[in-house]
Design a protein around this motif. Structure first.
Motif, PDB file in Angstrom:
ATOM      1  N   ASP A   1       0.835  -1.191   0.000  1.00 25.94           N
ATOM      2  CA  ASP A   1       0.000   0.000   0.000  1.00 25.94           C
ATOM      3  C   ASP A   1       0.875   1.248   0.000  1.00 25.94           C
ATOM      4  O   ASP A   1       2.108   1.157  -0.076  1.00 25.94           O
ATOM      5  CB  ASP A   1      -0.985  -0.020   1.175  1.00 25.94           C
ATOM      6  N   GLU A   2       0.253   2.420   0.097  1.00 22.67           N
ATOM      7  CA  GLU A   2       1.017   3.667   0.013  1.00 22.67           C
ATOM      8  C   GLU A   2       2.052   3.788   1.122  1.00 22.67           C
ATOM      9  O   GLU A   2       3.087   4.434   0.952  1.00 22.67           O
ATOM     10  CB  GLU A   2       0.064   4.862   0.034  1.00 22.67           C
ATOM     11  N   ALA A   3       1.775   3.151   2.266  1.00 19.63           N
ATOM     12  CA  ALA A   3       2.712   3.208   3.392  1.00 19.63           C
ATOM     13  C   ALA A   3       3.801   2.146   3.299  1.00 19.63           C
ATOM     14  O   ALA A   3       4.711   2.115   4.121  1.00 19.63           O
ATOM     15  CB  ALA A   3       1.947   3.047   4.703  1.00 19.63           C
ATOM     16  N   GLY A   4       3.718   1.270   2.305  1.00 18.62           N
ATOM     17  CA  GLY A   4       4.723   0.229   2.136  1.00 18.62           C
ATOM     18  C   GLY A   4       4.388  -1.085   2.812  1.00 18.62           C
ATOM     19  O   GLY A   4       5.226  -1.998   2.850  1.00 18.62           O
ATOM     20  N   LYS A   5       3.164  -1.233   3.338  1.00 19.41           N
ATOM     21  CA  LYS A   5       2.768  -2.481   3.985  1.00 19.41           C
ATOM     22  C   LYS A   5       2.418  -3.525   2.930  1.00 19.41           C
ATOM     23  O   LYS A   5       1.642  -3.278   2.025  1.00 19.41           O
ATOM     24  CB  LYS A   5       1.562  -2.247   4.897  1.00 19.41           C
ATOM     25  N   ILE A   6       3.019  -4.707   3.077  1.00 20.25           N
ATOM     26  CA  ILE A   6       2.813  -5.774   2.096  1.00 20.25           C
ATOM     27  C   ILE A   6       1.442  -6.413   2.277  1.00 20.25           C
ATOM     28  O   ILE A   6       1.030  -6.739   3.384  1.00 20.25           O
ATOM     29  CB  ILE A   6       3.903  -6.859   2.227  1.00 20.25           C
ATOM     30  N   ASP A   7       0.738  -6.582   1.171  1.00 18.80           N
ATOM     31  CA  ASP A   7      -0.526  -7.319   1.140  1.00 18.80           C
ATOM     32  C   ASP A   7      -0.209  -8.710   0.592  1.00 18.80           C
ATOM     33  O   ASP A   7      -0.041  -8.877  -0.615  1.00 18.80           O
ATOM     34  CB  ASP A   7      -1.534  -6.589   0.246  1.00 18.80           C
TER      35      ASP A   7
END
Length: 321
Positions: A127-133
């Motif tokens: 996501d925009e914050a860099g959290k992996i989905d």
């Protein structure tokens, strides 16, 4: 593959000083040492330039260039390819980033299959914050035919590009091939698809590693997102390129696979932009994209076309193509 092989990482950027740091740091922290990082800055302001001059002032591997006026995406990337001095080229966009061992992993493909020209792997979706989905990442790669069954040397290199199995960035390829094909300005936002297709069609071999090598960031502010409902959308330009592309018979099934993805988008865009006859023609020409009527999207689009046909034309030529 030894460290004698030089790798050029090409990084086009536009108005994203808040994101480019993570991208650039991922390039500079590669486990493979023999790299250069070329930055082509199309930004309207000097924030990215100031960032490079301060944060990376003592980094000799960076080769930065500010474009005034801006070159736009196709020419910016083409200029990066032309400036590259490495034996291999990697492309990464400023909002995405590389796994720390991306270069090492991709170079290993040449050890596994020395005659290849192109190698790529899987992408994490973040996501925009860099959290992996994690689940989203799996869906993303499956959607683009990157599966365990497909790993290894590709039987038909051209198919990899036509069906968009090759990602838009995070790949590695021999520099001479990349420079010869390059990005072409006349295809506008469709330049990524055109390049991926042409480079794979021209490649002697393409290798797919079933390993995560890069991170693809989903953002709400991108040129592709802002124009996706317009006649200049990337899918519209890719569709026009693909339907006119001469392909050998073994690759015709790949064309149909790609068009199944594109056609409903093209039909929707035409109907939204005052071109219902074009929308209808595209839908009827490629009914297989709607599973010959079994896909309910066909009826939704036909209804939209009917509504659009009752509205005054906005000047879009109603060419039956």
């Amino acid at each position: 593959m030894t460290t004698e092989t030089k790798v050029s990482i090409c990084l086009p950027t536009y108005q994203r000083p808040d994101l480019i740091v993570q991208c650039l740091d991922s390039c500079l922290s590669q486990t493979y040492p023999n790299i250069e990082v070329l930055i082509g800055d199309d930004s309207k302001d000097d924030r990215t330039k100031a960032l490079i001059e301060t944060r990376y002032a003592n980094e000799p591997r960076i080769r930065y260039r500010k474009h005034e006026p801006s070159l736009k995406q196709p020419r910016n990337i083409a200029s990066l390819f032309a400036r590259a001095t490495g034996d291999k080229i990697v492309l990464i966009h400023d909002d995405d980033y590389l796994a720390h061992d991306c270069v090492d992993r991709l170079l290993r493909a040449w050890t596994l299959s020395p005659g290849i020209d192109v190698a790529f792997g899987d992408q994490y979706e973040v996501d925009e914050a860099g959290k992996i989905d994690i689940e989203g990442s799996a869906r993303l790669n499956v959607a683009y035919f990157r599966t365990a069954a497909a790993q290894g040397l590709q039987r038909l290199p051209g198919r990899t590009g036509v069906i968009q199995m090759l990602p838009n960035n995070g790949w590695m390829a021999n520099a001479d091939l990349v420079k010869r094909i390059s990005y072409k300005e006349r295809y506008g936002l469709g330049c990524e698809y055109v390049f991926g297709t042409e480079v794979c069609l021209a490649a002697r071999g393409v290798y797919y590693l079933k390993e995560y090598v890069s991170y693809y960031r989903k953002t709400g502010v991108s040129i592709t997102t802002a124009t996706r409902a317009s006649l200049g959308a990337a899918t519209m330009l890719a569709y026009d390129f693909l339907v006119h592309l001469a392909l050998p018979p073994p690759l015709e099934p790949a064309r149909r696979i790609a068009l199944r993805r594109m056609v409903p988008i093209v039909v929707s865009i035409y109907s939204k932009n005052g071109a219902p006859l074009r929308a209808l023609r595209v839908a009827l020409t490629h009914l297989y994209a709607y599973r010959y009527g079994l896909d309910r999207r066909l009826y939704f689009h036909l209804a939209r076309i009917a509504v659009a046909s009752l509205k005054p034309s906005h000047g879009v030529p109603q060419r039956a193509d």
